[in-house]
Design a protein around this motif. Structure first.
Motif: not given
Length: 413
Positions: A194-201, A228-230, A294-306
């Motif tokens: 999910f953290c990589v997928n995010g909420h949309f493409a 999509f899933w996850f 929606f922070s304006g810094n791309g998908p923010g994968i690391l933030n999601k992981m944390l």
């Protein structure tokens, strides 16, 4: 608003009606705290909580500030289902010879996969009636189950993955420690997906394309949210409780013996730890957050992981606290037992009921698909909507259960 307090009082009454207290004395515990009847009733309470959670997330309820205590705790109710699912698998494996024989047909195909596809078929007319415009490829992907016709149908998908992992690991791997470590790895991997997928493409199109209205207007259907899933934290933030349920089933005697010594002190410690981990979860969501796109810094994968790593201890400690409380006190009544018997079905049909009665809350939909300005006649419309959704969810769930049983007989005779 009075509807809020009415709902809170009724929900608390549901939790305590038919309750049994083992007593304050040392060594007085319920031996049946993990019995089928008791856990079914607990599932019924959790199913009711999920319905109220979905209602509280409606825009009109949020604007009015009604039953908002349910708004952000849906994943904790779902964690109850995952905990007892994992618990039941380990208990069944230990007590039923040859339990894994035919497991994929009986527990995955019959109980999870068939209900998922039955819901897909039932939700197709709803999409037509609500005027949802879908391309041919979208319809095909929805019917295949690759994308979500019913966005609330994620639970059987995750459960099927966890059940399949359980089957493969416990059939092929010897020894408790490597088995549980591998199950933990599977659950963690789902969270990271999910953290990589995010909420949309987010990866399709130009950088930060989703921050402008034009970007959404140019987006393909498969680039939208909940397709999509996850594609949402709700897919993963409650399933770590599945592992806790497995561990508690495996070491139940030791855990009960541990609680028997200084029970009240340990219960207070658990409650304090639950409060601390709830604060840690809130801190993670405030400091890092899941909706980092929606922070304006791309998908923010690391933030999601944390955020994910700081939240999952909350879902795990809550089910442990519930287990500890049930050693001394648990409740079972006709309503909770009935809701527990159709818990999956209410979850799968809840979106249909929510959509069917939204005319009580909204004037219509704007050009971007969002609800137009909300209106209601005081508490009346909100109360009527909540009552109608609960009643319709139960009715639809009962019909859906019968349809699933019919299809199950056809495919697993």
């Amino acid at each position: 608003m009075y509807i809020t307090w009415v709902v809170y009082v009724l929900f608390i009454a549901l939790c305590v009606w038919g309750g049994r207290f083992a007593g304050f004395g040392r060594g007085k515990f319920h031996e049946d705290s993990a019995s089928l009847d008791v856990t079914k009733a607990l599932r019924g309470i959790a199913a009711t909580g999920v319905i109220l959670h979905h209602i509280s997330q409606e825009e009109s309820f949020q604007q009015a500030g009604v039953i908002q205590a349910f708004c952000n705790v849906g994943f904790l109710f779902v964690a109850v289902f995952f905990f007892w699912s994992g618990f039941g698998l380990i208990k069944s494996l230990a007590s039923k010879p040859g339990y894994l024989d035919g497991f994929m047909r009986k527990r995955v195909l019959r109980v999870l996969v068939i209900p998922f596809y039955v819901s897909v078929i039932l939700y197709a007319p709803l999409c037509l009636l609500t005027g949802e415009m879908m391309t041919a490829s979208h319809w095909v992907c929805n019917f295949l189950g690759v994308t979500m016709m019913n966005e609330y149908a994620w639970y059987p998908i995750v459960a099927a993955i966890l059940y399949t992992a359980f089957y493969v690991i416990f059939r092929k791997v010897k020894g408790d420690r490597p088995r549980f470590v591998l199950m933990a790895a599977v659950i963690l991997a789902l969270g990271l997906i999910f953290c990589v997928n995010g909420h949309f493409a987010w990866w399709a199109g130009e950088k930060n394309w989703w921050l402008t209205r034009l970007g959404w207007e140019k987006a393909k259907w498969w680039m939208y949210m909940k397709i999509f899933w996850f594609s949402g934290e709700w897919w993963v933030n409650s399933c770590p409780a599945f592992l806790i349920g497995m561990l508690f089933a495996r070491y139940e005697d030791r855990i009960r013996a541990w609680f028997a010594r200084s029970y009240w002190g340990k219960l207070i410690l658990l409650a304090l730890l639950t409060a601390a981990l709830t604060g840690l979860s809130a801190f993670g969501q405030w400091k890092f957050g899941y909706w980092t796109e929606f922070s304006g810094n791309g998908p923010g994968i690391l933030n999601k992981m944390l955020t994910y790593l700081l939240q999952i201890p909350q879902s795990m400690i809550v089910v442990i606290l519930i287990f500890a409380v049930m050693l001394k006190y648990h409740a079972s009544n006709p309503v909770t037992r009935f809701m527990g018997s159709i818990s999956l079905e209410t979850y799968m049909m809840n979106l249909m009921a929510l959509a069917a009665f939204r005319f009580l809350l909204y004037k219509g939909y704007g050009p971007d698909g969002s609800p137009a300005p909300v209106y209601w006649a005081g508490n009346g419309n909100l109360a009527l909507y909540a009552a109608a959704v609960i009643a319709a969810t139960i009715g639809l769930a009962s019909v859906y259960r019968l349809l699933c049983k019919l299809v199950q007989r056809l495919f697993t005779a």
